[in-house]
Design a protein around this motif. Structure first.
Motif, mmCIF file in Angstrom:
data_model
loop_
_atom_site.group_PDB
_atom_site.id
_atom_site.type_symbol
_atom_site.label_atom_id
_atom_site.label_comp_id
_atom_site.label_asym_id
_atom_site.label_seq_id
_atom_site.Cartn_x
_atom_site.Cartn_y
_atom_site.Cartn_z
ATOM 1 N N GLY A 283 -4.065 -4.449 3.316
ATOM 2 C CA GLY A 283 -2.695 -4.161 2.894
ATOM 3 C C GLY A 283 -2.124 -5.283 2.057
ATOM 4 O O GLY A 283 -2.859 -6.115 1.504
ATOM 5 N N ILE A 284 -0.804 -5.326 1.969
ATOM 6 C CA ILE A 284 -0.143 -6.342 1.142
ATOM 7 C C ILE A 284 0.852 -7.151 1.969
ATOM 8 O O ILE A 284 1.482 -6.643 2.894
ATOM 9 C CB ILE A 284 0.584 -5.717 -0.066
ATOM 10 C CG1 ILE A 284 1.568 -4.619 0.378
ATOM 11 C CG2 ILE A 284 -0.414 -5.165 -1.069
ATOM 12 C CD1 ILE A 284 2.418 -4.071 -0.766
ATOM 13 N N ILE A 301 -0.286 -0.967 3.244
ATOM 14 C CA ILE A 301 -0.338 -0.145 2.037
ATOM 15 C C ILE A 301 -1.174 -0.886 1.007
ATOM 16 O O ILE A 301 -1.005 -2.088 0.812
ATOM 17 C CB ILE A 301 1.084 0.104 1.490
ATOM 18 C CG1 ILE A 301 1.911 0.901 2.505
ATOM 19 C CG2 ILE A 301 1.037 0.849 0.163
ATOM 20 C CD1 ILE A 301 3.363 1.088 2.105
ATOM 21 N N LEU A 302 -2.063 -0.206 0.345
ATOM 22 C CA LEU A 302 -2.952 -0.839 -0.610
ATOM 23 C C LEU A 302 -2.275 -1.059 -1.960
ATOM 24 O O LEU A 302 -1.419 -0.293 -2.369
ATOM 25 C CB LEU A 302 -4.204 0.023 -0.821
ATOM 26 C CG LEU A 302 -5.105 0.230 0.393
ATOM 27 C CD1 LEU A 302 -6.243 1.176 0.045
ATOM 28 C CD2 LEU A 302 -5.642 -1.094 0.902
ATOM 29 N N GLY A 303 -2.708 -2.119 -2.648
ATOM 30 C CA GLY A 303 -2.304 -2.328 -4.030
ATOM 31 C C GLY A 303 -1.197 -3.341 -4.227
ATOM 32 O O GLY A 303 -0.082 -3.182 -3.711
ATOM 33 N N ARG A 340 -2.545 9.644 -3.262
ATOM 34 C CA ARG A 340 -1.851 8.559 -3.948
ATOM 35 C C ARG A 340 -2.293 7.228 -3.348
ATOM 36 O O ARG A 340 -1.586 6.622 -2.552
ATOM 37 C CB ARG A 340 -0.338 8.745 -3.875
ATOM 38 C CG ARG A 340 0.115 10.056 -4.552
ATOM 39 C CD ARG A 340 1.603 10.245 -4.437
ATOM 40 N NE ARG A 340 2.023 11.552 -4.886
ATOM 41 C CZ ARG A 340 2.357 11.869 -6.136
ATOM 42 N NH1 ARG A 340 2.298 10.940 -7.070
ATOM 43 N NH2 ARG A 340 2.744 13.081 -6.456
ATOM 44 N N LEU A 341 -3.476 6.825 -3.719
ATOM 45 C CA LEU A 341 -4.113 5.611 -3.224
ATOM 46 C C LEU A 341 -4.151 5.600 -1.696
ATOM 47 O O LEU A 341 -3.881 4.599 -1.047
ATOM 48 C CB LEU A 341 -3.405 4.364 -3.776
ATOM 49 C CG LEU A 341 -4.257 3.085 -3.865
ATOM 50 C CD1 LEU A 341 -5.524 3.334 -4.684
ATOM 51 C CD2 LEU A 341 -3.467 1.963 -4.518
ATOM 52 N N LEU A 370 -9.256 -1.432 -6.174
ATOM 53 C CA LEU A 370 -10.679 -1.302 -5.840
ATOM 54 C C LEU A 370 -11.357 -2.671 -5.879
ATOM 55 O O LEU A 370 -12.201 -2.979 -5.026
ATOM 56 C CB LEU A 370 -11.363 -0.349 -6.824
ATOM 57 C CG LEU A 370 -12.881 -0.187 -6.669
ATOM 58 C CD1 LEU A 370 -13.225 0.436 -5.313
ATOM 59 C CD2 LEU A 370 -13.451 0.657 -7.806
ATOM 60 N N GLY A 371 -10.967 -3.496 -6.830
ATOM 61 C CA GLY A 371 -11.557 -4.826 -6.960
ATOM 62 C C GLY A 371 -11.331 -5.714 -5.758
ATOM 63 O O GLY A 371 -12.051 -6.707 -5.565
ATOM 64 N N GLU A 372 -10.336 -5.379 -4.916
ATOM 65 C CA GLU A 372 -10.053 -6.177 -3.721
ATOM 66 C C GLU A 372 -11.097 -5.965 -2.626
ATOM 67 O O GLU A 372 -11.222 -6.786 -1.710
ATOM 68 C CB GLU A 372 -8.656 -5.827 -3.190
ATOM 69 C CG GLU A 372 -7.516 -6.206 -4.155
ATOM 70 C CD GLU A 372 -6.212 -5.517 -3.806
ATOM 71 O OE1 GLU A 372 -6.163 -4.827 -2.758
ATOM 72 O OE2 GLU A 372 -5.245 -5.637 -4.588
#
Length: 483
Positions: A283-284, A301-303, A340-341, A370-372
């Motif tokens: 998550g963030i 939540i991702l991103g 949605r992601l 995705l790179g994470e």
């Protein structure tokens, strides 16, 4: 729905003509329906006309279903006067309008004008739905909230949402979409928001807007509308058009009615700023500064981009009275929507389902997310982005370049993603059909499973590419394997 007098429609627009049915006793509109297959008893049925359907074909069906009033187009009335006279004689009041889609909007306006709810609106090139959900979650801690469901953000969806207003609603969060100049201005007439937010101005719907500058002018309509009523406009503090907003709405800015949100290190003077601490597969973590009050949040939540979305939602909710506690509780309760992601865990596979739609900016955000997932074998599955006009080829190439280093394998499908495929440096394959893509993806996952490698698959593409079918394929495949 808040009832209104039928005569109100002709008061809102003098071009609307009302012909009372013979011995008609019902003068209040207590329900509005556009689908004759649904219960119409006592309702105003409005016959909408689109590219692939014409509700006028079902006027008699709606009448038999019990509709008390029938909203029809003036040209239909002229062509089918005998039928309309018969309907009127049988007791059905007729509401005749040049455009029944606008008639639906006028019904929404009649309801909106009686509502005491605080109404906020938002639009933008991407992130609208996420910010809408976050704002609704915050305001739900302050009172009863009505908010846009699904993709009901166009000329039909916005009025249908407003028609759901009741006297008990304290807040309404209305998402407004646009793909051409004038789209927002039309729906703004019915929304009449006290506060309005632009999430961003990016590379989306360029085919309809004509250019990035056209996108800005189209989105600006939302702030122009709220400015007319002395409301609050909220825009990004940085970006390609930040100076345009400041210049074009200098009077609002001077009066403290043009707010901004943005990254703390770039825009420290914004009403709401954010500082990202970490973006990971868990998550963030970030800090919001809300007019001097700091709030540290850890959201599953991702991103990294969702920190900016949270700041935008906080600003919009703040504009109608939310306090810092409501902002904290609301954001912490927010859930990711399907497509949605959304993170979906399957045996040996993490699926990042971002298949609902794809603008250029959202595509870049998804790829960065995705790179994470550095501990997994990262697979990027892409379909074409739509409505990009003259920018389409260049932006699809840029996506390919952006994917370099963010995944171990790129799988693409669609005529435009051939350019993404060409620009990407790494393992890749392009497919003529989705079936071939799914077969290749399944083989890749099987090969990974044999060596015990965990895979992370991001799926994204324009809604018209139906990339959700790839997500469904992976879930069906997993369930079959476990059966």
């Amino acid at each position: 729905m808040i009832a209104f007098k039928l005569q109100k429609l002709s008061q809102l627009d003098s071009k609307v003509q009302i012909l009372p049915g013979a011995n008609a006793s019902q003068t209040d509109v207590t329900a509005v329906e556009t689908d004759s297959r649904k219960p119409c008893a006592g309702a105003l049925f409005i016959a909408l006309k689109g590219e692939r359907f014409d509700g006028h074909r079902f006027v008699q069906v709606a009448a038999k279903q019990g509709a008390a009033m029938l909203g029809i187009a003036a040209d239909f009335y002229a062509q089918e006067k005998a039928l309309c006279t018969k309907l009127q004689q049988s007791g059905h009041s007729l509401v005749i309008a040049p455009d029944t889609q606008r008639l639906l909007g006028l019904c929404a306006l009649a309801v909106r004008q009686q509502s005491t709810a605080k109404v906020v609106a938002l639009s933008g090139s991407c992130g609208k739905t996420t910010v809408k959900e976050m704002t609704a979650a915050i305001l739900s801690k302050c009172g009863r909230v009505l908010y846009t469901q699904g993709n009901f953000n166009n000329d039909i969806g916005v009025p249908l949402t407003l028609l759901r207003l009741t006297p008990q609603i304290d807040f309404a969060v209305i998402e407004q979409g646009a793909s051409h100049r004038g789209d927002l201005a039309r729906t703004c007439e019915f929304v009449q928001a006290q506060s309005a937010l632009i999430t961003n101005v990016g590379q989306a719907h360029i085919e309809g807007f004509g250019s990035p500058e056209g996108v800005y002018l189209g989105k600006r309509e939302l702030i122009e509308d709220v400015a007319q009523r002395g409301g609050i406009g909220i825009v990004p503090a940085c970006g390609n058009f930040a100076t345009n907003f400041a210049h074009d709405f200098a009077a609002m800015l001077h009066k403290g009615r043009l707010w901004t949100f943005g990254e703390a290190c770039v825009s420290p003077q914004a009403e709401v700023t954010y500082k990202l601490h970490q973006a990971s597969p868990a998550g963030i973590s970030f800090t919001l500064n809300i007019r001097g009050q700091e709030l540290t949040l850890n959201l599953p939540i991702l991103g990294a981009h969702n920190a900016a979305n949270a700041a935008a939602a906080a600003a919009l909710a703040l504009s109608v009275g939310a306090d810092i506690n409501a902002i904290k509780d609301g954001l912490e309760s927010c859930q990711t929507l399907p497509g949605r992601l959304q993170r979906v865990e399957l045996p040996g596979i993490t699926v990042l389902d971002d298949a609902y739609n794809a603008s250029f900016n959202a595509m870049l955000a998804g790829i960065a997310t995705l790179g994470e997932f550095k501990d997994a074998r990262r697979i990027l599955v892409l379909g074409d982005m739509g409505e990009l006009g003259s920018k389409a080829q260049d932006l699809h190439r840029q996506v390919g370049l952006a994917a370099c280093g963010q995944c171990e394998l790129l799988l693409t499908q669609g005529p435009l993603t051939t350019l993404t495929h060409e620009a990407f440096q790494g393992r890749k394959a392009h497919f003529a059909s989705q079936a071939e893509l799914c077969a290749a993806l399944a083989k890749e996952l099987d090969d990974a499973a044999k060596v015990g490698a965990h895979c992370c698959v991001l799926i994204k593409g324009s809604h018209s590419m139906h990339m959700d079918r790839v997500s469904d394929f992976l879930q069906r495949r997993s369930h079959a394997a476990q059966a």
